[in-house]
Design an enzyme around this catalytic site. Structure first.
Site, PDB file in Angstrom:
ATOM      1  N   ASP A 177       0.880  -1.165   0.000  1.00  0.00           N
ATOM      2  CA  ASP A 177       0.000   0.000   0.000  1.00  0.00           C
ATOM      3  C   ASP A 177       0.921   1.218   0.000  1.00  0.00           C
ATOM      4  OD1 ASP A 177      -1.674   2.114   0.510  1.00  0.00           O
ATOM      5  OD2 ASP A 177      -2.489   1.313   2.381  1.00  0.00           O
ATOM      6  N   LYS A 219       2.900  11.305  -3.382  1.00  0.00           N
ATOM      7  CA  LYS A 219       1.831  10.660  -4.156  1.00  0.00           C
ATOM      8  C   LYS A 219       0.936  11.696  -4.838  1.00  0.00           C
ATOM      9  CE  LYS A 219      -1.664   7.028  -3.425  1.00  0.00           C
ATOM     10  NZ  LYS A 219      -2.190   6.121  -2.370  1.00  0.00           N
ATOM     11  N   GLU A 248      -7.244   0.559  -4.360  1.00  0.00           N
ATOM     12  CA  GLU A 248      -7.218   0.479  -2.893  1.00  0.00           C
ATOM     13  C   GLU A 248      -8.546   0.023  -2.277  1.00  0.00           C
ATOM     14  OE1 GLU A 248      -5.599   4.314  -1.993  1.00  0.00           O
ATOM     15  OE2 GLU A 248      -3.651   3.757  -2.810  1.00  0.00           O
ATOM     16  N   ASP A 264     -12.973   5.372   1.335  1.00  0.00           N
ATOM     17  CA  ASP A 264     -11.528   5.361   1.580  1.00  0.00           C
ATOM     18  C   ASP A 264     -10.971   6.776   1.535  1.00  0.00           C
ATOM     19  OD1 ASP A 264      -8.792   5.064   1.555  1.00  0.00           O
ATOM     20  OD2 ASP A 264      -8.721   3.627  -0.100  1.00  0.00           O
TER      21      ASP A 264
END
Lengths: 620, 176
Positions: free
Chosen positions: A25, A86, A183, A205
């Site tokens: 992850d 990211k 994810e 999420d």
């Protein structure tokens, strides 16, 4: 390896026949690596037992720090300590509405934004690769050998450029990548398999920098994503930023220096985390000019200054449900993922919207990595109990082409199940036109300018015909990673022009090759360590196999043959401890050579043993 | 690997009918994907991976074409050599077009007035019309095999389906 040929049917000849498969992850704030052990997915912690790696990379004078070591310097060396990278993946400077929030020295250019550091100009792909490399090393140490396959997760709402950038980073980090996995889907797998869930589930999420909502149908081992939506620039970071702005305003401070800004953002994050269990949190800091800040943030203030952010997550939720043709009441359970979903105002908003409290019986920080590990294990070919399940995922954003007047023609609509192939025919609009410009875009808006440009290419050599007479077939292929390839072909002559979409915002193959070369020279040790680890595993296996064969069938050898094998065995053992993988490989080859005849004799004996006592007719 | 020469119905082992059991299709789809999906061949050779990718994409395409009533009717006509959506011929009955144009105007008015209920009522009416056409199509395609007569209803259904999507999007914008 001759000796491996001899083993009883049904018995694994090699003690570690399982492939080393990991799930990663790669988060905005924290990253994790997990694997399957004895049928259970587990997160691999560091030497100090910490499961999370802060997704922070610091370029030092002599090397690169990743994780906690880098985190310690984020306030005193902000320009060389990269956090939340990211958010920059697959993005140009113009895409970053919040560029001023980052204290970095951005270097603009064609395609992806880059950052100037003391170690040179770095792309987000290279910086992410450092994090992935650290996770790979952790996994190799823990699993005692090189990784055979990895699944890396991405936000479901990541577009093609962001996905490609992530895959490039994995390649750069030396990870053999099996799949990019969304994810929320990873979380659904971890949750669904654990709880034998059936029915419609929503996965909400909220990570450090991205928000995803996925609606899934779980039915007899099939995880079918019905719709997904989100915001790839909304996350826990934004809540920190609201607190930061509130603090500056409340204290009446001027815009802070990069170091002070980073310090205040850290304090803001601590206050945010404290408010999950408390009604009030202090926010204290001493700035570089000596100014002392001493504030108290109440739960009520925090809720009110972040109300719009919470509301911003509910719009994608509504859109995803609409695309799935469902109402909130159709949802059987809501799975929360991401550390930011610990905030009470998020849980309240989700509970109100769906009319039920969300499911909280799993660790929102770990569930994505665990799901990725389960998937990696399956893709690598390791068998487990109850592994007869299937994932059907979708693309999050429509893919299309620019047509006349700057408008978009959608070829593959959002929420199409992948893999998917679709083609459309176009024609020329001028007499004698011999070339056609093809502009591939991704997004939902009508105007090309409002969508993300993925690639431009030209189909040449179209035979000169009257306007509207040529037939040009453009084919879009999206693979199981959600990555697009586009091909165009003139139907009458078969002129083909093919492109795999990854240019303008991703990196070209030659750029990746250059970075790989760089990483060899800068981190040559890293590759050596990998080769050594691989050779060592092979060596240990052959030593073990030889020893057990000698213990059983030593009488098949003459004294001189035995001495020859013993010498070769000793040669391998002595090289295992050394650091030279080439010498070790040579020793392994020598041992293989020495045992060849022995293996053949053992084979004969085992065949005879198998045949004796059986009647001839039973063999035919 | 699947047989690429089969038509969508054959692929799933279903009868070539407009009215059919969606659950049976779902079931067959999942079973087929379980056999051909690229996830099953992630550790396989490049050729196995390529075949898996093509097979799985083909199964997805067939499923989409049968799951949606408009596409299914269109496909049935195509199997009988009739192209319902030919670009050279897009005729629709005038009274049908007039009625839908009126609905669009009403819908725009409802959005301007932020009247979500009025918009929902228009959607309901469109859906009711679509259901009626589907019943008609089932009769024409499955019982009478009157494929030419089904051409106009298929076009109308396609038009209504697009209108439904647009109305849904308008409703969504009102709700946001």
């Amino acid at each position: 390896m001759a000796l491996f040929q001899i083993s009883e049917p049904g018995e694994a000849p090699i003690p570690h026949a399982r492939r080393r498969a990991i799930g990663i992850d790669l988060g905005t704030t924290n990253s994790l690596v997990a694997t399957m052990r004895s049928g259970l997915a587990v997160v691999l912690p560091d030497e100090d037992g910490r499961p999370l790696v802060p997704s922070i990379v610091r370029y030092c004078d002599n090397g690169v720090d990743v994780g906690f070591a880098a985190m310690a310097h984020q306030a005193d060396d902000p320009q060389n300590t990269i956090v939340s990278v990211k958010r920059l993946m697959g993005r140009g400077l113009a895409d970053l509405s919040d560029a001023r929030r980052f204290p970095y020295r951005f270097v603009d250019g064609p395609g992806m934004v880059r950052i100037g550091t003391r170690a040179g100009v770095k792309s987000p792909v290279e910086i992410s690769a450092e994090i992935l490399r650290a996770l790979r090393m952790r996994a190799e140490a823990s699993l005692d050998g090189p990784i055979d396959g990895a699944v890396v997760t991405v936000p479901a709402y990541f577009d093609d450029a962001q996905r490609q950038a992530t895959k490039d980073a994995a390649t750069l980090a030396g990870l053999p990548i099996l799949r990019l996995l969304n994810e929320p889907t990873a979380a659904a797998v971890a949750y669904g398999l654990d709880n034998a869930a059936e029915g419609i589930y929503a996965v909400y999420d909220l990570g450090g920098g991205t928000f995803d909502i996925s609606i899934l149908k779980l039915s007899r081992g099939v995880f079918e994503v019905l719709a997904t939506n989100g915001d790839s620039a909304l996350g826990g970071d934004d809540f920190d930023h609201r607190i930061f702005c509130w603090a500056l305003e409340t204290a009446g401070l001027p815009p802070p220096t990069p170091a002070d800004a980073r310090l205040l953002l850290m304090r803001a994050r601590e206050a945010k985390e404290m408010l999950t269990g408390h009604d009030e949190a202090p926010l204290r800091a001493t700035l570089s000019d000596g100014t002392k800040l001493d504030l108290a943030l109440t739960k009520e203030t925090f809720t009110s200054i972040t109300q719009t952010l919470v509301g911003k997550t509910l719009q994608p939720v509504k859109r995803a449900l609409r695309d799935a043709g469902l109402a909130p009441t159709d949802v059987k359970g809501v799975v929360l993922v991401g550390g930011a979903t610990r905030m009470p105002q998020i849980r309240r908003a989700v509970a109100t919207f769906f009319g039920q409290p969300p499911l909280t019986n799993l660790n929102p920080d770990e569930v994505v990595a665990l799901g990725a590990a389960v998937q990696a294990n399956k893709l690598a070919g390791n068998r487990e109990k109850n592994d007869d399940w299937l994932l059907l995922d979708v693309i999050p954003l429509s893919l299309g082409l620019e047509t006349m007047g700057g408008l978009t023609e959608k070829i593959i609509p959002r929420n199409s199940t992948i893999p998917v192939t679709r083609a459309q025919e176009f024609t020329t609009f001028k007499d004698g036109q011999t070339a056609m410009a093809i502009h591939v875009v991704q997004g939902e808006r009508e105007k090309v300018a409002d969508c993300r440009s993925l690639a431009r290419f030209e189909l040449r050599g179209i035979p000169p015909l009257a306007a509207g007479a040529a037939r040009i077939r453009v084919t879009f292929d999206v693979d199981a990673d959600g990555l697009l390839a586009v091909a165009a072909r003139e139907q009458t002559t078969g002129v083909e022009s093919t492109i795999t979409v990854k240019p303008s915002y991703g990196l070209s193959d030659s750029e990746i090759a250059r970075m790989l070369r760089d990483s060899f020279t800068h981190a040559g040790d890293d590759m050596m360590a990998r080769a050594q680890a691989e050779a060592r595993v092979d060596a240990e296996q052959i030593v073990a196999a030889t020893q057990s064969a000698l213990a059983v069938d030593a009488e098949l050898l003459t004294a001189s043959e035995r001495a020859h094998i013993d010498a070769a065995l000793a040669g391998v053992k002595s090289q295992i401890a050394g650091g030279d993988h080439r010498a070790l490989r040579a020793a392994i080859a020598a041992l293989n050579d020495a045992t060849g005849e022995f293996a053949a004799r053992r084979m004969d004996r085992s065949v005879q043993a198998a045949l004796s006592g059986k009647r001839i007719d039973a063999l035919s | 690997m699947i047989d690429f020469s089969r038509n969508h119905f054959e692929l799933f082992g279903l009868p070539e009918r407009f009215r059919f059991d969606a659950e049976r299709l779902d079931e067959a789809y999942r079973k087929l994907q379980g056999d051909v999906h690229p996830d099953r061949f992630a550790a396989g050779s490049d050729q196995e991976k390529r075949i898996a990718l093509q097979s799985s994409a083909r199964v997805n395409e067939a499923y989409r074409a049968l799951r949606d009533p408009v596409l299914r009717a269109q496909y049935l006509l195509e199997l009988h050599g009739i192209e319902a959506m030919a670009e050279t011929d897009t005729r629709l009955p005038l009274d049908f077009l007039e009625r839908q144009l009126e609905r669009r105007e009403e819908a725009d008015a409802a959005v301007d007035a932020r009247d979500s209920r009025a918009l929902a009522a228009i959607s309901d009416a469109v859906r009711a019309d679509a259901a009626e056409i589907e019943t008609m199509l089932a009769q024409a395609l499955d019982e009478e095999h009157a494929y030419d007569a089904a051409l106009m209803p298929v076009r109308e259904l396609k038009f209504l389906s697009k209108l439904e999507d647009d109305l849904d999007a308008m409703q969504g914008d009102l709700d946001d």
